[in-house]
Every structure is written in C-alpha cells, then in structure tokens.
Write a protein that holds these residues in place. Sequence first.
Motif, mmCIF file in Angstrom:
data_model
loop_
_atom_site.group_PDB
_atom_site.id
_atom_site.type_symbol
_atom_site.label_atom_id
_atom_site.label_comp_id
_atom_site.label_asym_id
_atom_site.label_seq_id
_atom_site.Cartn_x
_atom_site.Cartn_y
_atom_site.Cartn_z
ATOM 1 N N CYS A 66 0.840 -1.203 0.000
ATOM 2 C CA CYS A 66 0.000 0.000 0.000
ATOM 3 C C CYS A 66 0.872 1.249 0.000
ATOM 4 O O CYS A 66 0.592 2.222 -0.718
ATOM 5 N N ASP A 67 1.933 1.216 0.783
ATOM 6 C CA ASP A 67 2.856 2.349 0.862
ATOM 7 C C ASP A 67 3.496 2.631 -0.503
ATOM 8 O O ASP A 67 3.607 3.778 -0.926
ATOM 9 N N SER A 68 3.899 1.580 -1.205
ATOM 10 C CA SER A 68 4.522 1.750 -2.521
ATOM 11 C C SER A 68 3.546 2.384 -3.512
ATOM 12 O O SER A 68 3.925 3.267 -4.284
ATOM 13 N N PHE A 69 2.293 1.934 -3.501
ATOM 14 C CA PHE A 69 1.295 2.502 -4.404
ATOM 15 C C PHE A 69 1.087 3.984 -4.116
ATOM 16 O O PHE A 69 1.108 4.824 -5.023
ATOM 17 N N LEU A 70 0.885 4.328 -2.843
ATOM 18 C CA LEU A 70 0.621 5.726 -2.476
ATOM 19 C C LEU A 70 1.844 6.603 -2.733
ATOM 20 O O LEU A 70 1.709 7.757 -3.158
ATOM 21 N N ALA A 71 3.040 6.072 -2.504
ATOM 22 C CA ALA A 71 4.262 6.841 -2.794
ATOM 23 C C ALA A 71 4.345 7.162 -4.282
ATOM 24 O O ALA A 71 4.819 8.237 -4.666
ATOM 25 N N GLY A 72 3.865 6.251 -5.114
ATOM 26 C CA GLY A 72 3.834 6.516 -6.549
ATOM 27 C C GLY A 72 2.912 7.671 -6.901
ATOM 28 O O GLY A 72 3.165 8.417 -7.855
ATOM 29 N N LEU A 73 1.836 7.848 -6.147
ATOM 30 C CA LEU A 73 0.924 8.968 -6.396
ATOM 31 C C LEU A 73 1.525 10.297 -5.941
ATOM 32 O O LEU A 73 1.210 11.339 -6.494
ATOM 33 N N VAL A 74 2.401 10.250 -4.938
ATOM 34 C CA VAL A 74 3.110 11.459 -4.517
ATOM 35 C C VAL A 74 4.193 11.791 -5.541
ATOM 36 O O VAL A 74 4.419 12.963 -5.857
ATOM 37 N N SER A 75 4.851 10.787 -6.044
ATOM 38 C CA SER A 75 5.858 10.912 -7.104
ATOM 39 C C SER A 75 6.922 11.952 -6.767
ATOM 40 O O SER A 75 7.112 12.925 -7.492
ATOM 41 N N ALA A 76 7.627 11.730 -5.689
ATOM 42 C CA ALA A 76 8.657 12.680 -5.245
ATOM 43 C C ALA A 76 9.772 12.840 -6.276
ATOM 44 O O ALA A 76 10.338 13.922 -6.416
ATOM 45 N N GLU A 77 10.084 11.776 -7.023
ATOM 46 C CA GLU A 77 11.156 11.841 -8.013
ATOM 47 C C GLU A 77 10.742 12.607 -9.268
ATOM 48 O O GLU A 77 11.578 13.158 -9.966
ATOM 49 N N LYS A 78 9.446 12.602 -9.587
ATOM 50 C CA LYS A 78 8.932 13.302 -10.768
ATOM 51 C C LYS A 78 7.730 14.145 -10.343
ATOM 52 O O LYS A 78 6.575 13.735 -10.518
ATOM 53 N N PRO A 79 7.971 15.322 -9.764
ATOM 54 C CA PRO A 79 6.877 16.140 -9.230
ATOM 55 C C PRO A 79 5.815 16.498 -10.260
ATOM 56 O O PRO A 79 4.660 16.696 -9.904
ATOM 57 N N VAL A 88 -0.718 9.367 4.899
ATOM 58 C CA VAL A 88 -0.349 8.746 6.169
ATOM 59 C C VAL A 88 -0.979 7.360 6.192
ATOM 60 O O VAL A 88 -2.148 7.197 5.833
ATOM 61 N N LEU A 89 -0.212 6.376 6.575
ATOM 62 C CA LEU A 89 -0.718 5.027 6.799
ATOM 63 C C LEU A 89 -0.694 4.761 8.297
ATOM 64 O O LEU A 89 0.350 4.891 8.931
ATOM 65 N N ASP A 90 -1.845 4.418 8.851
ATOM 66 C CA ASP A 90 -1.947 4.118 10.283
ATOM 67 C C ASP A 90 -2.352 2.659 10.432
ATOM 68 O O ASP A 90 -3.496 2.289 10.185
ATOM 69 N N ARG A 91 -1.418 1.840 10.832
ATOM 70 C CA ARG A 91 -1.693 0.410 10.995
ATOM 71 C C ARG A 91 -2.040 0.046 12.429
ATOM 72 O O ARG A 91 -2.397 -1.088 12.714
ATOM 73 N N LYS A 92 -1.957 0.996 13.346
ATOM 74 C CA LYS A 92 -2.220 0.706 14.756
ATOM 75 C C LYS A 92 -3.575 1.248 15.243
ATOM 76 O O LYS A 92 -4.232 0.621 16.052
ATOM 77 N N GLY A 93 -3.967 2.426 14.758
ATOM 78 C CA GLY A 93 -5.146 3.120 15.277
ATOM 79 C C GLY A 93 -6.450 2.350 15.228
ATOM 80 O O GLY A 93 -7.283 2.482 16.113
ATOM 81 N N GLY A 94 -6.652 1.533 14.219
ATOM 82 C CA GLY A 94 -7.916 0.813 14.097
ATOM 83 C C GLY A 94 -7.866 -0.634 14.521
ATOM 84 O O GLY A 94 -8.833 -1.365 14.351
#
Length: 132
Positions: A66-79, A88-94
């Motif tokens: 999930c993190d990899s997919f969402l990081a692709g949408l941010v696309s820090a390397e190609k703004p 934000v991914l929260d794996r503990k809260g729920g």
Amino acid sequence: IAAPKFDSVGLCEFQSGVTTSLTTGLAPISRRRFADYVQDSLGIIATPFNKLVMTPALEDAYVSSCDSFLAGLVSAEKPEKSRMYGYVLDRKGGNTPEARELGVFKLITRCKMHPSGDYLVIENQTGTTVQL
C-alpha cells in the motif's frame, strides 16, 4: 453529485465538475473520483492477502504494498506526475486486540490530494502612477 445529462443528439453522459448541490462546502466530483481510484486500487492490492494468516511479516508486506502505491501517487522523483501532496498510513489506530482476534486487520489511510485550478485570478495594475 454526478448527474446524467443528455446532449443534443440524445446521448447520455454524466455531468462532471463541481457538485450541483445547493449546499455550500461540498467537494468537487474530482475529489470523489480520486478517492474511488485510491480505494479501488488499495482493494486490488489487498486481494492477494485476503484470507491468509496475518503474521507480522504478512502485515508488513501488505502495508509495504500500500505504501509503494501511495508513494507513486506522490511521485517525489517526478513532481510533474504527482497526484497528491502526501499520505499517512496508520496500521495501529484501528486495530484493537478484540478485532485482531476476530481476524480483522485495519489499515487507515489519509491522502491529501492537489487542489484543482477552478478559479485562476489575475490581479493587474497598469498605469503611469503604479507603484512597483
């Protein structure tokens, strides 16, 4: 709200853009479409993990996917290809011990998308007495 609209030859299409609701503060349809895209994509990512024994290693693999997919949408390397500011991914809260005992693993995601350029404003002062 996406409402059906008929064009001049009688073909139906869904009206896109800003909601037709008179209630102020409702988001444009593009927000719902992006949310649907993210939710559908995360659902597809979750499918191979469904019904498996959720060991810590498998939880890590699922969250990492999930993190990899969402990081692709941010696309820090190609703004120029970026679809959102961040997430934000929260794996503990729920995840309560009771839910985990029932086989429920909840991953909470929060995504901040880029706004649309609905209103482009150009303020201009022209003249011989304009202060620069």
